[in-house]
Enzyme design. Structure first.
Site, PDB file in Angstrom:
ATOM      1  N   HIS A 289       0.775  -1.159   0.046  1.00  0.00           N
ATOM      2  CA  HIS A 289      -0.087   0.189   0.015  1.00  0.00           C
ATOM      3  C   HIS A 289       1.044   1.183   0.086  1.00  0.00           C
ATOM      4  O   HIS A 289       2.136   1.147   0.239  1.00  0.00           O
ATOM      5  CB  HIS A 289      -1.007  -0.152   1.236  1.00  0.00           C
ATOM      6  CG  HIS A 289      -0.173   0.044   2.608  1.00  0.00           C
ATOM      7  ND1 HIS A 289       0.328   1.298   2.952  1.00  0.00           N
ATOM      8  CD2 HIS A 289      -0.042  -0.844   3.512  1.00  0.00           C
ATOM      9  CE1 HIS A 289       0.841   0.828   4.218  1.00  0.00           C
ATOM     10  NE2 HIS A 289       0.809  -0.182   4.306  1.00  0.00           N
TER      11      HIS A 289
ATOM     12  N   SER B  20       3.339  -5.042   6.930  1.00  0.00           N
ATOM     13  CA  SER B  20       2.904  -4.663   5.948  1.00  0.00           C
ATOM     14  C   SER B  20       4.030  -5.183   4.464  1.00  0.00           C
ATOM     15  O   SER B  20       4.844  -4.808   4.854  1.00  0.00           O
ATOM     16  CB  SER B  20       2.652  -3.122   5.499  1.00  0.00           C
ATOM     17  OG  SER B  20       1.398  -2.562   5.924  1.00  0.00           O
TER      18      SER B  20
ATOM     19  N   ASP C  85      -2.701 -18.637  13.301  1.00  0.00           N
ATOM     20  CA  ASP C  85      -1.590 -19.277  13.765  1.00  0.00           C
ATOM     21  C   ASP C  85      -1.413 -18.885  15.509  1.00  0.00           C
ATOM     22  O   ASP C  85      -1.100 -17.749  15.665  1.00  0.00           O
ATOM     23  CB  ASP C  85      -0.300 -18.956  13.235  1.00  0.00           C
ATOM     24  CG  ASP C  85       0.840 -19.961  13.414  1.00  0.00           C
ATOM     25  OD1 ASP C  85       1.266 -20.003  14.772  1.00  0.00           O
ATOM     26  OD2 ASP C  85       1.481 -20.580  12.530  1.00  0.00           O
TER      27      ASP C  85
END
Length: 451
Positions: A248, A389, A374
């Protein structure tokens, strides 16, 4: 009943049958097929109707026309029922008809070459130098007589604007701007300031004021030119040397506007600690930049799908040397995994669940809803945290996207960007509160200069 009445009744009955047939699960299956699909050479376009519980009788009434068949773009695989194999790159149009007459679905299939990439997961330090200097705040200037003003604001310069030139001199950093304002202020003449305002170039005239507190000429602005933080590489293309990271755009922490970069680079980074996320407050990776000339790359693009550039030397992944890319129509809801670093520079894989696939959300960059499952990752981080990210998402042995955002009210969930969107951008450059999301990289600014 006369003939005209029979015809009318017959028409009504046929219309009712068509409406009823259109509402059946079988017809809804046809409607749900995509109008456009991208697959790679060697992959199957599975039109198997068994999963839609379409009877053999109905299947025998269906006819599939392929206009790309003559070019051998798509071929019928006789070893599989209702399956087509992508033979070579190109575009083929498919039309499915009932009794060979009534159109049920039209599809366009684009066959692209198979792409293999080195998956990332590596933590990197991201350093950006903006084009010009960015205005991030305004302040009042008080002169020796006690008069208070804001010269820049009065001249029309706003937070988020970029200062490009002062008196026709190109500016490159905040220290230079502070010096120019003070030096030209001594002349008692207005400054000619060239700015970029909402992508428009404008000229403003500002008269500096001698500040009583600092004994320097000021125009009442806070500015900065450099940003730095920790993110994650998503992929590396061994054929071109290009990489993609973050998934992003990088925006300024104060103005919330994208940073127009003049130049930048990525360097090695090690994770020194973890601040876990919780509801209402995203966590973050605490990283340290590591100077290593063998691991360095430039940043050529900062866009809605991440940052992109080239690395000086090839990147290797200790878990997956290379993986093929999967496009949106090849991604399924269900189990997947991500690669990321939690300690030092060691890449590990962690289990996640893909809950939704949103290929139509290209404009927002949010192509998947993902859920961290997880227990090891949840125990350490609480879910998705800043600095994660760009962590590559892998499903069925294919690279499918990158982690990008975290849900503010549920850190275990977030969004992912589709890898095909990132590749499109990489290849285009030259050598409501419950669902509110926050981008997850940790990017902060080195300093803010007062003008």
């Amino acid at each position: 009943m006369d003939v005209k009445g029979y015809r009318k009744l017959t028409g009504i009955v046929l219309a009712c049958l068509i409406v009823i047939f259109s509402c059946t699960p079988q017809m809804r299956y046809f409607y749900s097929l995509p109008t456009y699909q991208k697959i790679t050479v060697g992959d199957y376009l599975d039109l198997s109707f068994e999963k839609a519980q379409i009877s053999k009788t109905i299947q025998n009434t269906l006819k599939l026309n392929i206009d790309g068949e003559k070019q051998n773009i798509l071929r019928v695989d006789k070893s599989k029922i209702n399956a087509l194999v992508a033979a070579k790159p190109g575009v083929a149009n498919l039309q499915l008809k009932l009794f060979g007459l009534i159109p049920l679905k039209t599809m366009q299939v684009e066959v692209v070459p198979s792409v293999k990439l080195v998956p990332g997961g590596h933590s990197v330090g991201v350093m950006l130098h903006s084009e010009g200097v960015l205005v991030v705040g305004q302040s009042i200037v008080e002169d020796a007589e006690g008069n208070k003003s804001n010269p820049a604001k009065e001249a029309g310069i706003e937070v988020g604007d970029i200062i490009l030139k002062i008196n026709d001199e190109t500016v490159v950093n905040d220290e230079q701007v502070a010096r120019l304002v003070n030096d030209y202020g001594k002349t008692k003449k207005p400054l000619k300031v060239l700015i970029k305002h909402n992508k428009r170039i404008e000229v403003k005239y500002v008269k500096p004021v001698l500040c009583k507190e600092t004994s320097r000429y000021r125009i009442g602005l806070y500015i900065r030119d450099t940003a730095a933080g920790v993110g994650t590489i998503t992929f590396y293309d061994p054929k071109t040397g290009r990489y993609g990271a973050l998934g992003h755009i990088i925006t300024d922490v104060d103005t919330k506007k994208p940073i127009d970069i003049a130049n930048g680079k990525v360097v090695r980074a090690g994770i020194q600690g973890i601040q876990p996320g919780r509801c209402g407050q995203p966590g973050e990776k605490i990283g340290m930049f590591i100077e290593d000339k063998d691991f360095e790359g430039n940043i050529k693009k900062n866009c809605r799908f991440g940052i992109f550039g080239t690395l000086k030397k090839p990147l290797q992944n200790p878990i997956y040397p290379e993986l093929p890319v999967a496009y949106s129509d090849q991604i399924n809801t269900g189990p997947a995994e991500i690669l990321t670093v939690l300690d030092g520079e060691k890449i590990n894989k962690y289990k996640i669940e893909i809950e939704k696939i949103l290929p139509e959300q290209r404009s927002s960059g949010k192509g998947m809803v993902i859920h961290i499952t997880d227990p090891r990752l949840l125990r350490r981080t609480g879910g998705i945290i800043q600095g994660m990210s760009g962590s590559p998402i892998i499903q069925n042995g294919r690279l499918i996207g990158a982690v990008t955002h975290v849900f503010i009210n549920d850190p275990a969930k977030g969004y992912g960007c589709l890898i095909e969107w990132m590749l499109d951008e990489c290849n285009s450059f030259n050598p409501k509160i419950g669902w509110r999301a926050k981008s997850s990289p940790s990017l902060c600014f080195f300093s803010t200069c007062l003008l």
